[in-house]
Design a protein around this motif. Structure first.
Motif, PDB file in Angstrom:
ATOM      1  N   LEU A 155      16.525   6.305   4.977  1.00 25.83           N
ATOM      2  CA  LEU A 155      15.585   5.698   5.909  1.00 25.83           C
ATOM      3  C   LEU A 155      14.812   6.742   6.695  1.00 25.83           C
ATOM      4  O   LEU A 155      13.601   6.621   6.936  1.00 25.83           O
ATOM      5  CB  LEU A 155      16.324   4.764   6.863  1.00 25.83           C
ATOM      6  N   SER A 156      15.544   7.810   7.105  1.00 25.31           N
ATOM      7  CA  SER A 156      14.872   8.891   7.835  1.00 25.31           C
ATOM      8  C   SER A 156      13.820   9.585   6.978  1.00 25.31           C
ATOM      9  O   SER A 156      12.714   9.882   7.439  1.00 25.31           O
ATOM     10  CB  SER A 156      15.902   9.897   8.329  1.00 25.31           C
ATOM     11  N   ASP A 157      14.173   9.830   5.691  1.00 25.49           N
ATOM     12  CA  ASP A 157      13.184  10.442   4.793  1.00 25.49           C
ATOM     13  C   ASP A 157      11.972   9.524   4.595  1.00 25.49           C
ATOM     14  O   ASP A 157      10.814   9.987   4.599  1.00 25.49           O
ATOM     15  CB  ASP A 157      13.836  10.761   3.447  1.00 25.49           C
ATOM     16  N   CYS A 158      12.263   8.231   4.429  1.00 29.40           N
ATOM     17  CA  CYS A 158      11.152   7.274   4.292  1.00 29.40           C
ATOM     18  C   CYS A 158      10.288   7.243   5.552  1.00 29.40           C
ATOM     19  O   CYS A 158       9.051   7.159   5.483  1.00 29.40           O
ATOM     20  CB  CYS A 158      11.699   5.880   3.990  1.00 29.40           C
ATOM     21  N   GLU A 159      10.984   7.340   6.706  1.00 28.77           N
ATOM     22  CA  GLU A 159      10.230   7.355   7.968  1.00 28.77           C
ATOM     23  C   GLU A 159       9.343   8.589   8.073  1.00 28.77           C
ATOM     24  O   GLU A 159       8.186   8.513   8.498  1.00 28.77           O
ATOM     25  CB  GLU A 159      11.197   7.308   9.145  1.00 28.77           C
ATOM     26  N   LYS A 160       9.907   9.761   7.650  1.00 31.98           N
ATOM     27  CA  LYS A 160       9.111  10.987   7.696  1.00 31.98           C
ATOM     28  C   LYS A 160       7.893  10.886   6.777  1.00 31.98           C
ATOM     29  O   LYS A 160       6.781  11.277   7.139  1.00 31.98           O
ATOM     30  CB  LYS A 160       9.979  12.166   7.311  1.00 31.98           C
ATOM     31  N   ILE A 161       8.127  10.355   5.570  1.00 27.21           N
ATOM     32  CA  ILE A 161       7.007  10.194   4.634  1.00 27.21           C
ATOM     33  C   ILE A 161       5.959   9.249   5.214  1.00 27.21           C
ATOM     34  O   ILE A 161       4.741   9.509   5.161  1.00 27.21           O
ATOM     35  CB  ILE A 161       7.521   9.686   3.286  1.00 27.21           C
ATOM     36  N   ALA A 162       6.457   8.127   5.804  1.00 25.94           N
ATOM     37  CA  ALA A 162       5.530   7.161   6.394  1.00 25.94           C
ATOM     38  C   ALA A 162       4.784   7.775   7.581  1.00 25.94           C
ATOM     39  O   ALA A 162       3.575   7.542   7.757  1.00 25.94           O
ATOM     40  CB  ALA A 162       6.276   5.905   6.830  1.00 25.94           C
ATOM     41  N   MET A 163       5.510   8.580   8.402  1.00 24.26           N
ATOM     42  CA  MET A 163       4.857   9.213   9.545  1.00 24.26           C
ATOM     43  C   MET A 163       3.805  10.211   9.091  1.00 24.26           C
ATOM     44  O   MET A 163       2.740  10.348   9.721  1.00 24.26           O
ATOM     45  CB  MET A 163       5.901   9.894  10.427  1.00 24.26           C
ATOM     46  N   LYS A 164       4.103  10.939   7.992  1.00 18.82           N
ATOM     47  CA  LYS A 164       3.095  11.867   7.464  1.00 18.82           C
ATOM     48  C   LYS A 164       1.855  11.100   7.002  1.00 18.82           C
ATOM     49  O   LYS A 164       0.713  11.510   7.275  1.00 18.82           O
ATOM     50  CB  LYS A 164       3.690  12.666   6.307  1.00 18.82           C
TER      51      LYS A 164
END
Length: 278
Positions: free
Chosen positions: A136-145
């Motif tokens: 979820l954190s990786d997905c959040e980082k990708i989404a934030m980028k």
């Protein structure tokens, strides 16, 4: 261009949006246009038909039908957790007791599986949950980028719009100033034309008045000349008559004098003749 939307609002340079009553007036205009708007074509005809039931499962479909029919929801069944004895009419049947025993074994097996699941969860839940959180954190980082890229693009679009609108605003102000100057100049020209027309009209009226006065003066002069001519003619006639009268009077006097002279001569002749006879 067909389908192009022309936006005539310039929010970066327009003023007066925060004044009282502007938002209410805009909302009233939108409501009025929505009330009068009658679409003449289907703007979604290029899209496939909407399938609102594609995500429904059989259970959801059944539940939606129950809600549509306004039926009460079924209560939770606890029969799978019960261990009922055989019916009173089958207490002496061996088959009924075998079914009860099989049901009890099934319930025990189910509870054993649940206990095994709990033990597996206690052993592997934390690492699995951590991996899930990491995912979820990786997905959040990708989404934030992606959000940052979109925000940067949005900011660039906004800066570009602001730059274009600022330049356009300066041009609009310059053109507006020129327009105001031209309108003022046209107004001055119209005012001057009105004054000129009024002056020409006045001059025309004065010219008409002057012509009338001149005609009246000429008519009076002509009448005076005619009167003078008549008076002069009368005076000439009177002078002629006076001269004629004087001439006649002189002739009469001359005749009278001649007659007197003739009479005097005759008297003298008679006197002379008498003297001669004496």
């Amino acid at each position: 261009m067909a389908g192009e939307v022309v936006v005539d609002a310039l929010p970066y340079i327009d003023q007066g949006y925060d004044e009282p009553g502007v938002r209410e007036a805009a909302s009233a205009m939108v409501e009025e246009e929505c009330r009068r708007f009658r679409p003449t074509k289907n703007y979604l005809e290029h899209l496939p038909p909407l399938n609102v039931t594609s995500f429904e499962t059989p259970m959801m479909h059944t539940e939606f039908e129950r809600l549509q029919n306004r039926l009460p929801m079924d209560t939770m069944s606890m029969k799978r957790y019960e261990l009922p004895p055989p019916p009173s009419g089958k207490l002496n049947e061996e088959k009924a007791w075998f079914e009860c025993v099989e049901n009890s074994q099934a319930q025990l097996e189910h509870q054993a599986v649940r206990i095994l699941n709990l033990q597996l969860m206690l052993e592997y839940c934390c690492p699995a949950w951590q991996r899930y959180l990491q995912t979820l954190s990786d997905c959040e980082k990708i989404a934030m980028k992606k959000i940052a890229v979109l925000r940067q693009a949005l900011q660039e679009v906004n800066w570009q719009r602001k730059s274009l609108q600022t330049k356009g605003g300066e041009q609009l102000k310059s053109l507006e100033a020129k327009w105001v100057a031209l309108v003022s100049h046209n107004y001055e020209i119209e005012q001057a034309c009105c004054l000129a027309e009024e002056y020409i009209l006045n001059m025309g009226n004065q010219l008409k008045t002057y012509k009338q006065q001149r005609e009246e003066y000429l008519r009076q002069q002509q009448q005076q000349q005619q009167q003078q001519q008549v008076v002069a003619q009368q005076e000439i006639e009177e002078d002629v008559e006076e001269k004629n009268d004087e001439t006649k009077k002189d002739e009469n006097e001359t005749e009278i004098e001649e007659a007197e002279d003739h009479s005097q001569e005759q008297v003298e002749n008679i006197t002379t003749n008498q003297d001669d006879e004496d």
